[in-house]
Design a protein around this motif. Sequence first.
Motif, mmCIF file in Angstrom:
data_model
loop_
_atom_site.group_PDB
_atom_site.id
_atom_site.type_symbol
_atom_site.label_atom_id
_atom_site.label_comp_id
_atom_site.label_asym_id
_atom_site.label_seq_id
_atom_site.Cartn_x
_atom_site.Cartn_y
_atom_site.Cartn_z
ATOM 1 N N ASP A 8 38.884 36.958 45.312
ATOM 2 C CA ASP A 8 37.408 37.439 44.944
ATOM 3 C C ASP A 8 37.426 39.054 44.513
ATOM 4 N N TYR A 9 38.405 39.812 45.342
ATOM 5 C CA TYR A 9 38.339 41.144 44.895
ATOM 6 C C TYR A 9 40.009 41.521 45.119
ATOM 7 N N VAL A 10 40.291 42.069 44.247
ATOM 8 C CA VAL A 10 41.452 43.021 44.188
ATOM 9 C C VAL A 10 41.474 44.417 44.275
ATOM 10 N N ILE A 11 42.006 45.124 45.056
ATOM 11 C CA ILE A 11 41.994 46.509 45.223
ATOM 12 C C ILE A 11 43.543 46.920 44.724
ATOM 13 N N ILE A 12 43.476 47.880 43.756
ATOM 14 C CA ILE A 12 44.708 48.489 43.550
ATOM 15 C C ILE A 12 44.870 49.854 43.910
ATOM 16 N N GLY A 13 45.758 50.044 44.623
ATOM 17 C CA GLY A 13 46.006 51.321 45.255
ATOM 18 C C GLY A 13 45.335 51.274 46.861
ATOM 19 N N ASN A 14 46.637 51.518 47.809
ATOM 20 C CA ASN A 14 46.335 51.657 49.241
ATOM 21 C C ASN A 14 46.221 53.042 49.886
ATOM 22 N N VAL A 119 51.446 47.830 39.453
ATOM 23 C CA VAL A 119 50.404 47.173 38.320
ATOM 24 C C VAL A 119 50.739 47.664 37.034
ATOM 25 N N ILE A 120 51.188 46.935 35.844
ATOM 26 C CA ILE A 120 51.351 47.511 34.601
ATOM 27 C C ILE A 120 50.304 47.097 33.561
ATOM 28 N N ASP A 121 49.504 46.057 33.765
ATOM 29 C CA ASP A 121 48.375 45.796 32.655
ATOM 30 C C ASP A 121 47.328 44.957 33.338
ATOM 31 N N ILE A 122 46.106 45.266 32.862
ATOM 32 C CA ILE A 122 44.902 44.666 33.332
ATOM 33 C C ILE A 122 44.063 44.083 31.981
ATOM 34 N N ASN A 123 43.632 43.019 32.210
ATOM 35 C CA ASN A 123 42.956 42.374 31.187
ATOM 36 C C ASN A 123 41.264 41.877 31.516
ATOM 37 N N ASP A 134 56.201 41.792 38.708
ATOM 38 C CA ASP A 134 57.028 40.551 39.107
ATOM 39 C C ASP A 134 56.016 39.257 38.971
ATOM 40 N N ASN A 135 54.748 39.552 38.983
ATOM 41 C CA ASN A 135 53.691 38.480 38.824
ATOM 42 C C ASN A 135 52.352 38.775 38.325
ATOM 43 N N PHE A 136 51.372 37.894 38.386
ATOM 44 C CA PHE A 136 50.180 38.079 38.037
ATOM 45 C C PHE A 136 49.162 37.712 38.900
ATOM 46 N N TYR A 137 47.874 38.117 38.774
ATOM 47 C CA TYR A 137 46.745 37.462 39.681
ATOM 48 C C TYR A 137 45.602 37.524 38.899
ATOM 49 N N THR A 138 44.564 36.702 39.298
ATOM 50 C CA THR A 138 43.196 37.059 38.618
ATOM 51 C C THR A 138 41.970 37.347 39.831
ATOM 52 N N ALA A 139 41.262 37.740 39.284
ATOM 53 C CA ALA A 139 40.088 38.129 40.429
ATOM 54 C C ALA A 139 38.920 38.243 39.806
ATOM 55 N N ASN A 140 37.761 38.138 40.819
ATOM 56 C CA ASN A 140 36.347 38.206 40.104
ATOM 57 C C ASN A 140 35.936 39.701 39.850
ATOM 58 N N HIS A 141 36.735 40.615 40.722
ATOM 59 C CA HIS A 141 36.156 42.056 40.454
ATOM 60 C C HIS A 141 37.411 42.613 40.844
ATOM 61 N N VAL A 142 37.678 43.942 40.322
ATOM 62 C CA VAL A 142 38.824 44.789 40.464
ATOM 63 C C VAL A 142 38.416 46.158 40.957
ATOM 64 N N PHE A 143 39.016 46.554 42.141
ATOM 65 C CA PHE A 143 38.574 48.135 42.345
ATOM 66 C C PHE A 143 39.974 48.772 42.109
ATOM 67 N N ASP A 144 40.087 49.714 41.030
ATOM 68 C CA ASP A 144 41.111 50.244 40.635
ATOM 69 C C ASP A 144 41.101 51.648 40.734
ATOM 70 N N SER A 145 42.132 52.241 41.435
ATOM 71 C CA SER A 145 42.496 53.743 41.690
ATOM 72 C C SER A 145 43.417 54.336 40.860
ATOM 73 N N LYS A 269 36.334 51.560 39.222
ATOM 74 C CA LYS A 269 37.203 52.502 39.213
ATOM 75 C C LYS A 269 36.613 53.468 40.470
ATOM 76 N N ILE A 270 38.017 53.510 41.515
ATOM 77 C CA ILE A 270 37.537 54.340 42.609
ATOM 78 C C ILE A 270 38.446 55.544 43.034
ATOM 79 N N GLY A 271 38.129 56.287 44.072
ATOM 80 C CA GLY A 271 38.833 57.504 44.427
ATOM 81 C C GLY A 271 38.952 58.572 43.374
#
Length: 383
Positions: A8-14, A119-123, A134-145, A269-271
């Motif tokens: 449902d949600y992917v957060i990029i950056g901890n 993360v190397i790419d987002i579409n 190494d992989n790919f994921y899909t999400a309804n919404h992404v929070f990207d830092s 976009k966050i942070g």
Amino acid sequence: MPSTNHFDYVIIGNGLAGLQLALQLSSDSFFDNKQVLLIDKSDKNSNDKTWCFWEKHTGKWDHIVYRTWDKAMFHTSKTALKLSLSPYKYKMIRSIDFYKDAKSILSKKANFHFVLGDVIDINENDLVTIQTKDNFYTANHVFDSRINNTFFNKKDNYIRINQHFKGWTIETDSDVFDPDRFTMMDYRIKDGNQTAFTYILPFSTKKALVEFTYFTPQIVDDSTYDVYLKKYILDILKIEDYTITQLETGNIPMTNFPFQTHSTKHITKIGTAGGWVKGSTGYSFKHTEKKVLKIIENLKLNKLPSKGLYNKRYAFYDKVFLRVLQDENDKGEWIFEKFYTKNSVETMFEFLDEESSFYNDLKIMNALFSFSFIKAFFKTLLF
């Protein structure tokens, strides 16, 4: 590893923003049925930074606060001002304590998942596809830092001031520091006519973080910080023998760059990447907390997550301040002297927290009234 590639949600950056958002999501039963993935290329197992903020009374982070102060010092080249922060306390959190606490809480939640990756790419289409090495994921919404590359191009007219610094945690054999009073700014050691000062967080009578900080458009060589740290410790603190136990460096953008315009329907976009660092100060911890709460409110009301995150009034104030620092960087000491000597602590902190009344805003402006600010005001208004 998670058993699915869709969330449902992917957060990029901890970092600060990503983990505060994840913690707030995890504490609200509304999101118990939502699958959340956190991606970061670091495992966040080191103490890589320090966050400080002011707050009245107790707060939600007190269990990981490393040190608090209710008194401060402010030094100019000619004056010394003792500040009582009441009803506020100045609180410090070490990043390692924040990371450990957040990961401990989130690891107990079955719907939260961690992936170590870059993360190397987002579409963005109806879903967002996130590609790592190494992989790919899909999400309804992404929070990207991650900061948008256009910020680094610098082919625009936006103001960019660097708050860059180096700090040493030092220990001495004798009692040197007042552990009840930290130093907000000390301008007695400067690098020419630039805005540069020393910041001190005392942990005991024999241990403190001593940090040399610049607010300048350009940065300096690493060895330059060392020169002024040594000079301050010897000439001002009168310390000849000490041990450096930890180093801290950083570069925080102080800018009016419109980070918020890079949020879209399915990507927020966050942070720092979302403009959550206050342009005129570089403080971010409490601003992040407020913006996370607004995002949660928006999600529960099925609104765009980024709706209502930004205050145009305070953005204008920050832009005026930054323009003065850009055009007349030597004015920094004067600006902060007027700010701290002509206003109460409560008035200042409410203003910096973007919670002040317009009447108190006028008091702040009156304290800073000068030809430099008049010029900056009209340049900001017209351009």
